[in-house]
Structures are given as structure tokens and as C-alpha cells.
Write an enzyme that holds these catalytic residues in place. Structure first.
Site, PDB file in Angstrom:
ATOM      1  N   LYS A  27       3.543 -18.699  25.264  1.00  0.00           N
ATOM      2  CA  LYS A  27       4.599 -19.695  25.075  1.00  0.00           C
ATOM      3  C   LYS A  27       5.932 -18.946  25.071  1.00  0.00           C
ATOM      4  O   LYS A  27       6.094 -17.954  24.337  1.00  0.00           O
ATOM      5  CB  LYS A  27       4.382 -20.408  23.744  1.00  0.00           C
ATOM      6  CG  LYS A  27       5.594 -21.142  23.207  1.00  0.00           C
ATOM      7  CD  LYS A  27       5.236 -21.962  21.986  1.00  0.00           C
ATOM      8  CE  LYS A  27       6.477 -22.320  21.183  1.00  0.00           C
ATOM      9  NZ  LYS A  27       6.266 -23.429  20.259  1.00  0.00           N
ATOM     10  N   ARG A  43       4.297 -28.082  10.124  1.00  0.00           N
ATOM     11  CA  ARG A  43       5.643 -28.092   9.529  1.00  0.00           C
ATOM     12  C   ARG A  43       5.785 -29.111   8.416  1.00  0.00           C
ATOM     13  O   ARG A  43       6.858 -29.231   7.839  1.00  0.00           O
ATOM     14  CB  ARG A  43       6.692 -28.429  10.597  1.00  0.00           C
ATOM     15  CG  ARG A  43       6.820 -27.361  11.614  1.00  0.00           C
ATOM     16  CD  ARG A  43       7.881 -27.676  12.620  1.00  0.00           C
ATOM     17  NE  ARG A  43       7.585 -26.915  13.815  1.00  0.00           N
ATOM     18  CZ  ARG A  43       8.271 -26.987  14.940  1.00  0.00           C
ATOM     19  NH1 ARG A  43       9.308 -27.790  15.025  1.00  0.00           N
ATOM     20  NH2 ARG A  43       7.925 -26.265  15.970  1.00  0.00           N
ATOM     21  N   GLU A  45      -0.332 -30.757  20.311  1.00  0.00           N
ATOM     22  CA  GLU A  45       0.075 -29.688  19.382  1.00  0.00           C
ATOM     23  C   GLU A  45       0.672 -30.318  18.139  1.00  0.00           C
ATOM     24  O   GLU A  45       1.804 -30.811  18.151  1.00  0.00           O
ATOM     25  CB  GLU A  45       1.091 -28.754  20.062  1.00  0.00           C
ATOM     26  CG  GLU A  45       1.560 -27.649  19.113  1.00  0.00           C
ATOM     27  CD  GLU A  45       2.691 -26.804  19.708  1.00  0.00           C
ATOM     28  OE1 GLU A  45       2.806 -26.712  20.948  1.00  0.00           O
ATOM     29  OE2 GLU A  45       3.456 -26.241  18.907  1.00  0.00           O
ATOM     30  N   THR A  82       3.091 -24.015  15.302  1.00  0.00           N
ATOM     31  CA  THR A  82       3.791 -23.341  14.207  1.00  0.00           C
ATOM     32  C   THR A  82       2.830 -22.488  13.373  1.00  0.00           C
ATOM     33  O   THR A  82       2.970 -22.396  12.150  1.00  0.00           O
ATOM     34  CB  THR A  82       4.570 -24.349  13.326  1.00  0.00           C
ATOM     35  OG1 THR A  82       5.142 -25.384  14.136  1.00  0.00           O
ATOM     36  CG2 THR A  82       5.723 -23.670  12.610  1.00  0.00           C
TER      37      THR A  82
END
Ligand code: 3PG
Length: 214
Positions: free
Chosen positions: A135, A51, A47, A75
Site C-alpha cells: 500500500k 480506528r 477494509e 490501520t
């Protein structure tokens, strides 16, 4: 067919290894050696969080140069993020929260999504849109194992990936819960080890993480 070649589901991503590394990359040059180090330790679902300004370039580099890795995007906060991640080679997405726009876009473009939730209402919204693998974020801050136990009653058909505050110390407790399939965490790729190029240390931590029972 190898999992690295086939069209994945969110459950495929969750089942591949006990820990999904949540990765923040500040330099494109770190992407390929980091991915190779994790794959060498047995972790191939990666993942890469959206960011940093270089996140999409990092995804492209790994997708091009590390065929044994499966690039995912973390994100994801908008439909545009999901589309950009897919175009950069992401084969799954992870979001810190849930919106119908993200859920529908990922279904439309065929990007398997692990939507982030932290409350019963959010679980119900995601499930209404067809998502049953979620999640749980931020897991330890929002209620940790006790909240997951409470959800096992009303949401018995939901599988969770707790992320946020997860560590090698508390991961075994989380993974022992029947509604937890995998955990997520950033501890496998610390910024200081990547900055120093200590790839063997990352491989060693990945190999340790793969030993967690579930
Ligand atoms: C995430 O984005 O999922 C979290 O920031 C990861 O949390 P951690 O840094 O506590 O592992």
C-alpha cells in the site's frame, strides 16, 4: 473455488475489484447493511479500519452475517492488532506503515498483509521480508502518480495500492499506471450516508467504482 472461501493472498485481494474501500465504522449496527450495500455494488474486499472502539465487533458481525463479503482489517499498527483482527474474522490486513514485527507476525499467523510504505527504503525493508504487494500511503500527499512512475524503474517487481487522497477523479490516472493494481479510498462509505442509512447510494457508488478500467 470461490474467492470468498479460499485462503487469500494479498494479490487476490488487490485483483478482486478496482477500489478497496477504507471504512471507518462508528456503530456496529452499520456494519452489516454497509457490507451488504458494497457487495450489492460489486465490492466484496472490505477494509474495516481499527480506528474506532467497535471495529473488531463490526468485523465479527460482517464475517458472521455477510458471507459474500471478505473482511479485512485496516490501520494495523502492531502485532497485537494483527492477531486481534484475525480472531475477529479478518482475512487480510492493511497497515499504514511497515515494521518487521508486523510483517513477521502476519506471516506466522497466516494473515495476508498489504504493508504501507511511502519511501524507497520502506519498500526495500518490506521486500526484504517477502512483501511485493504494498500500500502506498499517503499516496497523493507523498507524490502521487509521479512518484509511482519513478518507482517503476528500480522497483519494477512491486505492485502498489495507492491510498490517501484518492478520489473518483484521480483514481483512473492512478489505475492506468502499470505498477498500480488497485486503489484504496474512503469515499465509498461516507459517515453521513451511513448515519442516514442511505445504503442504496453506497451501492451506486460501489457500482461506479467497479467500472474503473485497469
Ligand atoms: C487510509 O487510511 O488509508 C486513508 O485514510 C484513506 O484515505 P482517504 O480518506 O483520503 O481516502
Amino acid at each position: 473455488m470461490a474467492v470468498t472461501d479460499k485462503k487469500l493472498t494479498a494479490l487476490d485481494v488487490m485483483l478482486d475489484q478496482p477500489v478497496i474501500p477504507v471504512i471507518v465504522l462508528n456503530e456496529v449496527a452499520h456494519a452489516v447493511p454497509m457490507a451488504k450495500a458494497l457487495v450489492a455494488g460489486g465490492i466484496r474486499m472490505l477494509e474495516i479500519t481499527l480506528r474506532t472502539p467497535v471495529a473488531l465487533d463490526c468485523m465479527r458481525a460482517i464475517a458472521d452475517e455477510v458471507p459474500a463479503a471478505v473482511v479485512g482489517a485496516g490501520t494495523i499498527r502492531s502485532a497485537a492488532d494483527a492477531k486481534a483482527a484475525l480472531a475477529a474474522g479478518a482475512r487480510f490486513g492493511v497497515s499504514p506503515g511497515y515494521t518487521g514485527a508486523i510483517g513477521k507476525t502476519c506471516q506466522d499467523i497466516g494473515l495476508p498483509l498489504l504493508p504501507g510504505i511511502a519511501t524507497g527504503s520502506e519498500i526495500m525493508l518490506a521486500q526484504q521480508d517477502g512483501y511485493t504487494e504494498l500500500k502506498f500511503f499517503p499516496a497523493m500527499q507523498a507524490g502521487g502518480p509521479n512518484l509511482l512512475k519513478a518507482w517503476a524503474g528500480p522497483f519494477a517487481d512491486i505492485k502498489f495500492c495507492p491510498t490517501g487522497g484518492v478520489s473518483p477523479e484521480n483514481a483512473p490516472t492512478l489505475l492506468a499506471l502499470p505498477n498500480v493494481v488497485v486503489v484504496g479510498g474512503s469515499w465509498l462509505t461516507p459517515a453521513n450516508l451511513m448515519a442516514k442509512g442511505e445504503w442504496a447510494a453506497i451501492t451506486a457508488m460501489a457500482a461506479e467504482a467497479c467500472k474503473f478500467a485497469r
